[in-house]
Write a protein that holds these residues in place. Structure first.
Motif, short mmCIF file in Angstrom:
data_model
loop_
_atom_site.label_atom_id
_atom_site.label_comp_id
_atom_site.label_asym_id
_atom_site.label_seq_id
_atom_site.Cartn_x
_atom_site.Cartn_y
_atom_site.Cartn_z
N VAL A 240 0.87 -1.18 0.00
CA VAL A 240 0.00 0.00 0.00
C VAL A 240 0.91 1.22 0.00
CG1 VAL A 240 -1.84 1.26 1.17
CG2 VAL A 240 -1.74 -1.24 1.34
N ALA A 241 0.76 2.08 -1.02
CA ALA A 241 1.55 3.32 -1.11
C ALA A 241 0.63 4.49 -0.79
CB ALA A 241 2.16 3.47 -2.50
N LEU A 242 1.14 5.42 0.01
CA LEU A 242 0.38 6.62 0.39
C LEU A 242 1.16 7.85 -0.02
CD1 LEU A 242 0.24 4.47 3.10
CD2 LEU A 242 -1.73 5.94 3.46
N ASP A 243 0.45 8.92 -0.41
CA ASP A 243 1.11 10.16 -0.80
C ASP A 243 1.38 11.01 0.44
OD1 ASP A 243 -1.32 11.31 -0.09
OD2 ASP A 243 -2.00 11.55 -2.15
N ARG A 244 1.93 12.21 0.23
CA ARG A 244 2.31 13.05 1.36
C ARG A 244 1.10 13.53 2.15
NH1 ARG A 244 5.35 18.06 -1.03
NH2 ARG A 244 6.39 16.35 -2.15
N ARG A 247 -3.07 9.95 1.58
CA ARG A 247 -4.09 9.27 0.79
C ARG A 247 -3.48 8.06 0.07
NH1 ARG A 247 -5.07 14.79 -0.46
NH2 ARG A 247 -3.73 14.50 -2.28
N VAL A 248 -4.29 7.03 -0.10
CA VAL A 248 -3.83 5.82 -0.78
C VAL A 248 -3.66 6.14 -2.26
CG1 VAL A 248 -4.39 3.44 -1.37
CG2 VAL A 248 -4.99 4.34 0.88
N ARG A 249 -2.47 5.85 -2.80
CA ARG A 249 -2.26 6.09 -4.23
C ARG A 249 -1.94 4.80 -4.99
NH1 ARG A 249 3.43 9.50 -3.95
NH2 ARG A 249 4.76 7.86 -3.11
N LEU A 250 -1.72 3.70 -4.28
CA LEU A 250 -1.46 2.44 -4.96
C LEU A 250 -1.83 1.28 -4.04
CD1 LEU A 250 1.50 1.46 -7.18
CD2 LEU A 250 1.01 0.03 -5.21
N LEU A 251 -2.47 0.29 -4.64
CA LEU A 251 -2.81 -0.96 -3.94
C LEU A 251 -2.53 -2.11 -4.90
CD1 LEU A 251 -6.31 -0.20 -2.35
CD2 LEU A 251 -4.30 -0.88 -1.07
N ASN A 252 -1.69 -3.04 -4.50
CA ASN A 252 -1.53 -4.19 -5.39
C ASN A 252 -2.62 -5.22 -5.11
OD1 ASN A 252 -0.65 -5.33 -3.00
ND2 ASN A 252 1.12 -6.34 -3.90
N ASN A 304 4.39 -3.44 8.08
CA ASN A 304 5.58 -2.60 8.22
C ASN A 304 5.37 -1.36 7.35
OD1 ASN A 304 7.90 -3.94 9.83
ND2 ASN A 304 7.01 -5.60 8.62
N ARG A 305 5.79 -0.22 7.86
CA ARG A 305 5.58 1.04 7.15
C ARG A 305 6.92 1.77 7.03
NH1 ARG A 305 4.21 6.51 7.93
NH2 ARG A 305 2.46 7.26 6.64
N MET A 306 7.23 2.23 5.81
CA MET A 306 8.49 2.93 5.57
C MET A 306 8.19 4.25 4.87
SD MET A 306 11.84 1.71 3.41
CE MET A 306 12.19 0.43 4.61
N PRO A 307 8.64 5.39 5.43
CA PRO A 307 8.44 6.69 4.77
C PRO A 307 9.26 6.76 3.48
CG PRO A 307 9.00 6.96 7.10
CD PRO A 307 9.26 5.53 6.76
N VAL A 314 5.26 3.78 2.19
CA VAL A 314 4.89 2.49 1.60
C VAL A 314 4.74 1.50 2.74
CG1 VAL A 314 5.61 0.59 0.12
CG2 VAL A 314 6.03 2.94 -0.60
N ALA A 315 3.60 0.84 2.80
CA ALA A 315 3.32 -0.15 3.84
C ALA A 315 3.23 -1.53 3.19
CB ALA A 315 2.05 0.17 4.59
N THR A 316 3.82 -2.51 3.83
CA THR A 316 3.73 -3.88 3.36
C THR A 316 2.93 -4.71 4.36
OG1 THR A 316 5.83 -4.47 4.43
CG2 THR A 316 5.93 -3.75 2.14
N LEU A 317 2.17 -5.65 3.83
CA LEU A 317 1.29 -6.48 4.65
C LEU A 317 1.57 -7.95 4.33
CD1 LEU A 317 -2.00 -4.50 3.96
CD2 LEU A 317 -0.61 -4.35 6.02
#
Length: 564
Positions: A240-244, A247-252, A304-307, A314-317
């Motif tokens: 899951v990618a989030l913008d500044r 907001r969610v900008r990408l979901l695989n 896990n979440r990485m700025p 970007v958060a990984t699940l």
């Protein structure tokens, strides 16, 4: 062979460079040069026309001034044309004074009375003077006997206003072109300055693009994007990618599956897309740490979440449901082993006692001892089964009683316990009760007069489950935290982290419209209460033979995690 290998390299060198920096710089320079040339051309075209217009107006003004001299009109009428005539002399004087190319004075028939070339005097003019002789003033660029020139023609009138001829004045076109050529160096200087500024701007932009693209070729960037899409949607880990702005900008694809959302979440905040809860808090960065536990629906997830450098994240699940189920099964097996060990230890002691009676030939005492042992075990089993009619739940509590005895803890079934064999989801109830009993046993372990009391009763179709212990209890400020995913005061087990069991108990209760709370027990310790509406079938209905519940799927037969 050598030519076949070097030919592609030569073609590559003759083509555009592959680096983005070089390509962008060349394109920017080409654009700047093109704009400069276009602007210069657009400027020169009106400049040339402007110079032509100025030359024609100047020629017309000289012609008008000449025609306004009455002496010239009088001499035209009274003297013949001549190389030395007064008309020729005056015309030449005016030509030299104004630096015109020629000043031609003619009569109404177009015969010249003056000309720069004396041989042309008395001849017919080379261009049609009809418009000037008709009274018009004419400005034009034309070809005459002296070549291309800017020309002005006006009628020549007598003192009474009668047209008696015309005056034609020409300015050499080469002089106009010379002025234009004289203006070009200054114009080119401005154009060169503009080109230099454009080149500098192109270089700055190219350097920025080079930094942002890490000097990759456009083909490499395109390939990376294609590989990223394939990788993001092919890996078995949610991204899951989030913008500044958060907001969610990408979901695989895997993230959509794990979170139970679709593309409609794009452009929305985690709270809007998922609803309030720990999962949204983890994705939004309100909960920090690594390998954070969260529960989404029926799934146990590790997040896990990485700025990122642009202010987003970007958060990984990872789906840990199966691993958690294996851990629960391991805990259940360990609990069964503990129970068997306790029974084996107790059985060995009883067998030694029985052997002693037999060796001492105290046969009556041996018979009495066997009867008491069998009676105690039967009494414990009967005490449970007469109050709890569901066989699965009764078996669980009989086994827990054996484990409790081994740990020197008294496990009591409350006198208020009454639970008929009408449970809709008995395995779900086993999950809840097993987890609460294990928590209580851990809380009172090693304490004097340790006791755990279980109360299970039906109120209509609602099941009320209570587990009390004589442990240290739970402070008021922590009574909500114990139901939070990942919160625990105990050392994690070998297979993973703690802090899941009570969270799943509450989720199971809330999914059925119930609740899970903890208060202080009478006399100290903790009292957990779980209310499960619609947990029992009606008196005239058979209990449903359901598959394992959602909580059971995620945790196995008995969740033994401690969240305190």
């Amino acid at each position: 062979m050598g030519m076949s290998r070097t030919a592609p390299a030569r073609r590559l060198r003759l083509g555009l460079p592959r680096r983005v920096f070089s390509q962008v710089l060349l394109m920017q320079l080409a654009i700047a040069a093109g704009v400069t040339v276009l602007a210069t051309g657009l400027f020169l075209a009106p400049l040339s026309n402007q110079l032509d217009d100025q030359a024609m107006r100047r020629a017309l003004a000289i012609a008008q001034t000449t025609a306004q001299q009455p002496q010239i009109a009088e001499d035209l009428q009274n003297t013949p044309y001549s190389v030395d005539g007064p008309v020729q002399r005056e015309a030449e004087r005016i030509r030299k004074a104004t630096k015109a190319e020629y000043v031609v004075i003619m009569n109404t028939k177009g015969v010249r009375w003056s000309h720069t070339d004396p041989k042309e005097i008395g001849g017919m003019v080379s261009t049609d003077p009809a418009r000037a002789l008709a009274g018009e003033e004419v400005m034009e660029i034309d070809e005459g006997t002296l070549g291309r020139s800017a020309r002005g023609k006006v009628p020549l009138r007598a003192s009474d206003g009668t047209i008696i001829g015309a005056v034609s004045v020409g300015i050499a076109y080469d002089s106009v072109r010379a002025r234009l050529i004289h203006a070009i160096p200054g114009l080119l200087a401005y154009a060169g300055g503009a080109l230099a500024v454009g080149a500098l701007a192109a270089w700055i932009i190219s350097r920025r693009v080079q930094k942002q693209t890490r000097d990759l070729a456009f083909s490499d960037i395109s390939a990376l994007l294609a590989e990223r899409e394939a990788m993001l949607h092919g890996i078995r880990e949610g991204v899951v990618a989030l913008d500044r702005a958060g907001r969610v900008r990408l979901l695989n694809d895997e993230a959509q599956r794990l979170l139970g959302i679709g593309d409609e979440a794009i452009g929305r905040s985690p709270d809007e897309a998922l609803g309030a809860g720990r999962t949204a808090d983890v994705l939004a960065g309100r909960v920090t740490g690594t390998d954070l536990l969260t529960v989404r629906g029926q799934r146990v997830l590790i997040a896990n979440r990485m700025p990122t450098d642009d202010g987003g994240a970007v958060a990984t699940l990872r789906d840990r449901t199966e691993l958690e189920q294996l851990g629960r099964e391991l805990d259940s097996t360990r609990g069964l082993i503990d129970a068997l060990r306790a029974q084996d230890h107790e059985h060995a002691n009883r067998m030694h006692t029985l052997l002693g009676f037999l060796e001492l030939e105290m046969y009556d005492d041996a018979v009495e001892f066997v009867g008491e042992v069998v009676g105690d075990h039967r009494a414990t089993a009967e005490q449970v089964t007469e109050k709890i009619e569901d066989p699965l739940l009764a078996a669980l509590l009989v086994g827990k009683a054996t484990v409790a005895a081994e740990r020197a803890v008294a496990l009591w079934i409350s006198d208020r316990t009454r639970l008929p064999d009408r449970l809709i989801d008995p395995r779900g109830i086993v999950t809840v009760v097993g987890n609460l009993v294990d928590n209580a046993l851990d809380a009172v372990a090693g304490k004097p007069h340790a006791r755990v009391e279980v109360e299970l009763r039906a109120e209509g179709r609602t099941a009320v489950l209570r587990v009390r212990d004589t442990g240290p209890g739970i402070p008021a400020e922590h009574r909500e935290l114990v139901f939070t995913e990942g919160w625990s005061t105990k050392k994690p087990p070998a297979h993973g982290k703690r802090g899941i069991g009570l969270s799943l108990v509450r989720r199971l209760a809330e999914r059925q419209g119930g609740s899970a709370t903890v208060t202080e027990a009478a006399g100290g310790g903790a009292e957990f209460t779980v209310v499960l509406p619609e947990a029992l079938a009606g008196p005239d209905l058979e209990p449903a033979l359901t598959a394992p519940s959602a909580a059971e799927d995620a945790t196995g037969n008995a969740v033994e995690e401690e969240s305190r």
